[in-house]
Design an enzyme around this catalytic site. Structure first.
Site, PDB file in Angstrom:
ATOM      1  N   ASN A 160      -1.919  13.870  -8.420  1.00 36.77           N
ATOM      2  CA  ASN A 160      -0.913  13.036  -7.761  1.00 36.77           C
ATOM      3  C   ASN A 160       0.487  13.635  -7.783  1.00 36.77           C
ATOM      4  O   ASN A 160       1.316  13.323  -6.924  1.00 36.77           O
ATOM      5  CB  ASN A 160      -0.832  11.657  -8.433  1.00 36.77           C
TER       6      ASN A 160
ATOM      7  N   ARG B 194       6.417  -0.298   1.372  1.00 33.55           N
ATOM      8  CA  ARG B 194       6.259  -0.684  -0.024  1.00 33.55           C
ATOM      9  C   ARG B 194       6.887   0.377  -0.924  1.00 33.55           C
ATOM     10  O   ARG B 194       6.915   1.561  -0.567  1.00 33.55           O
ATOM     11  CB  ARG B 194       4.769  -0.836  -0.383  1.00 33.55           C
TER      12      ARG B 194
ATOM     13  N   ASN C 159      -3.147   4.525 -11.091  1.00 32.96           N
ATOM     14  CA  ASN C 159      -2.645   5.869 -11.341  1.00 32.96           C
ATOM     15  C   ASN C 159      -1.863   5.908 -12.647  1.00 32.96           C
ATOM     16  O   ASN C 159      -1.563   4.869 -13.246  1.00 32.96           O
ATOM     17  CB  ASN C 159      -1.739   6.316 -10.187  1.00 32.96           C
TER      18      ASN C 159
ATOM     19  N   LYS D 134      -6.059  13.913 -13.690  1.00 38.72           N
ATOM     20  CA  LYS D 134      -5.927  13.027 -12.538  1.00 38.72           C
ATOM     21  C   LYS D 134      -4.463  12.935 -12.114  1.00 38.72           C
ATOM     22  O   LYS D 134      -4.144  12.948 -10.911  1.00 38.72           O
ATOM     23  CB  LYS D 134      -6.462  11.635 -12.890  1.00 38.72           C
TER      24      LYS D 134
ATOM     25  N   TRP E 176      -2.616 -14.372 -12.699  1.00 42.84           N
ATOM     26  CA  TRP E 176      -4.062 -14.242 -12.507  1.00 42.84           C
ATOM     27  C   TRP E 176      -4.762 -13.919 -13.817  1.00 42.84           C
ATOM     28  O   TRP E 176      -5.776 -14.538 -14.164  1.00 42.84           O
ATOM     29  CB  TRP E 176      -4.358 -13.144 -11.484  1.00 42.84           C
TER      30      TRP E 176
END
Length: 297
Positions: free
Chosen positions: A178, A253, A97, A174, A81
């Protein structure tokens, strides 16, 4: 008219497709498999995301903006792409992330510019073509000319773009959001109520303390206040909220442990900072994927 291609029709990709389309930009969604009707649900109800979908990179042409929303470990799959969508004047926004956005995406971006972005949007894909936007509308980018243009692109979209002078510290903060909640929910298959368990609370603090030490060694301005700030951040979530790693496991996944706990372990080794708790959860998550288990060694 500004042209925008969004790569990835997952939860974040769907939220962004709806937001960009709302601005009036020429929007297209790029995905590997056909997508039927896309519906975004939020507190105001359900909304059809009426944007064209392409599944063949050969049909794509260069655009002004590429919003890359695939998981970090799936970036290589976006290469066909990117090779068709990019041009010298294109900006590729890596909405992922981790703390290595440019390192992952730049080799595939050619002459296009890469803008790393931190996404503070909690969204869950609840069924094929259906996404629930639970909370959050903020995207954080480094303060530069591309960031200003990106903020202008999303003006009127319902999303907020914050330009951050110290993006290194912002990216590590950030990551702290997580580094504990994601692996714990993914391993226990429980939602964020699990963080309220006493022993799990201790594990949460240990994972975060290791990550803060590693981030500081990497040049981020992190200290003990970040531990308190992150624990407060976790408490803001509802008990039935989830994490991207949990959603990935539930959907079959692979969870993006390499970009989160794996990154803590890797940078910790590089800087001589011990990370036994992060090593343990990374190894356990990798063991769920036998073909990737060697990455945790």
């Amino acid at each position: 008219m500004t042209s925008v291609a969004i790569i990835g029709a997952g939860a974040i990709g769907t939220v962004l497709a709806a937001a960009v389309h709302r601005t009036g930009a020429d929007t297209v969604l790029c995905t590997r498999t056909p997508v039927g009707e896309l519906v975004l649900a939020d507190d105001d109800g359900e909304h059809a995301v009426d944007v064209p979908v392409r599944t063949d990179p050969a049909t794509a042409a260069p655009v002004d903006w590429v919003l890359l929303t695939t998981k970090g470990q799936d970036v290589a799959g976006a290469a066909p792409w990117l090779s068709r969508l990019r041009a010298p004047e294109t900006t590729v926004v890596a909405l992922q992330n981790g703390v290595e956005h440019r390192e992952r995406v730049t080799p595939l971006a050619g002459s296009a510019r890469v803008l790393p972005a931190l996404v503070y949007i909690a969204a869950e894909r609840i069924a094929a073509g259906r996404v629930r936007h639970r909370r959050g509308r903020r995207i954080v980018v480094p303060e530069n000319a591309d960031a200003s243009a990106f903020a202008a692109l999303l003006a009127g979209s319902g999303l907020e773009v914050h330009r951050e002078p110290d993006f290194t510290t912002a990216a590590w903060r950030k990551l702290l959001g997580n580094v504990a909640a994601n692996p714990i929910t993914a391993l226990t298959l429980r939602r964020l109520e699990v963080l309220r368990d006493g022993e799990i609370g201790e594990l949460t603090r240990t994972l975060l303390t290791e990550a803060i030490a590693v981030g500081a060694a990497c040049g981020a301005r992190l200290d003990a206040a970040d531990l308190r700030r992150t624990l407060d951040f976790y408490r803001e979530f509802a008990a039935d909220d989830g994490t991207s790693m949990l959603y990935d496991r539930l959907a079959g996944r692979p969870p993006e442990t390499d970009l989160i706990n794996g990154a803590i372990v890797r940078f910790g080794r590089e800087h001589g900072v011990p990370t036994p708790a992060n090593q343990a959860v990374h190894a356990l998550l990798a063991a769920l994927q036998p073909e990737r288990a060697d990455l945790a060694s």
